[in-house]
Design an enzyme around this catalytic site. Structure first.
Site, PDB file in Angstrom:
ATOM      1  N   ASP A 233       0.858  -1.185   0.000  1.00  0.00           N
ATOM      2  CA  ASP A 233       0.000   0.000   0.000  1.00  0.00           C
ATOM      3  C   ASP A 233       0.888   1.227   0.000  1.00  0.00           C
ATOM      4  O   ASP A 233       1.993   1.202   0.560  1.00  0.00           O
ATOM      5  CB  ASP A 233      -0.895   0.014   1.244  1.00  0.00           C
ATOM      6  CG  ASP A 233      -1.998  -1.031   1.190  1.00  0.00           C
ATOM      7  OD1 ASP A 233      -2.491  -1.317   0.081  1.00  0.00           O
ATOM      8  OD2 ASP A 233      -2.370  -1.543   2.255  1.00  0.00           O
TER       9      ASP A 233
ATOM     10  N   ASP B 278      -6.983  -1.226  -4.694  1.00  0.00           N
ATOM     11  CA  ASP B 278      -8.037  -0.798  -3.774  1.00  0.00           C
ATOM     12  C   ASP B 278      -8.933   0.262  -4.412  1.00  0.00           C
ATOM     13  O   ASP B 278     -10.161   0.232  -4.252  1.00  0.00           O
ATOM     14  CB  ASP B 278      -7.436  -0.232  -2.484  1.00  0.00           C
ATOM     15  CG  ASP B 278      -6.634  -1.253  -1.703  1.00  0.00           C
ATOM     16  OD1 ASP B 278      -6.916  -2.461  -1.824  1.00  0.00           O
ATOM     17  OD2 ASP B 278      -5.727  -0.835  -0.956  1.00  0.00           O
TER      18      ASP B 278
END
Length: 155
Positions: free
Chosen positions: A111, A126
């Site tokens: 991330d 995402d």
């Protein structure tokens, strides 16, 4: 065909961006992109959304594969049709596969995208999953509205 191409494009962009982060950043490193609205921060998540279920990431990879299989099945059956629903399904499948790839091959998801003051951290997969779910909801609402309109008969 659009569904498959979009799925592949999302996976390639997602994996390319994660490769860049893993190659050119250290875990925990911050990089300003559009201060104060957007910055990158390299984080490795071995769980699910909001860092929940740490250490159980592989189970979410299997769940993602089931979701993608379901999307393909319902497309073949004609339950997912129309441009909006194809777009939603392609984004959702591409995002699910992008994160599943990370979980299966790296044991954790990379991330790096942080919006604003840092209420959460995410990646391209995402974003695609969120956009796909939102478009699915809009598509289902529109379909329901059209079905209700066409069921009324004016004489």
């Amino acid at each position: 065909m659009f569904f498959y191409i979009l799925t592949l494009v999302v996976v390639l962009i997602d994996q390319g961006s994660k490769w860049w982060v893993r190659t050119f950043m250290e875990v925990g490193e911050h990089r300003s992109v559009l201060a104060p609205y957007l910055h990158f921060e390299y984080y490795q998540n071995s769980g699910a959304a909001f860092s929940s279920f740490q250490g159980y990431g592989k189970w979410f990879a299997y769940l993602a594969l089931i979701v993608v299989g379901g999307l393909i099945y319902y497309r073949i059956k004609g339950k997912i049709s129309g441009k909006l629903m194809e777009l939603a399904a392609g984004l959702l499948a591409g995002g699910a596969l992008g994160n599943a790839f990370d979980r299966l091959f790296y044991g954790k998801v990379t991330d790096f995208i942080v919006w604003g003051s840092g209420s959460g951290i995410m990646n391209i997969a995402d974003l695609a999953i969120n956009a796909g779910v939102l478009l699915f909801i809009i598509g289902m609402l529109l379909r329901n509205w059209r079905d209700k309109r066409s069921s009324y008969s004016f004489k």
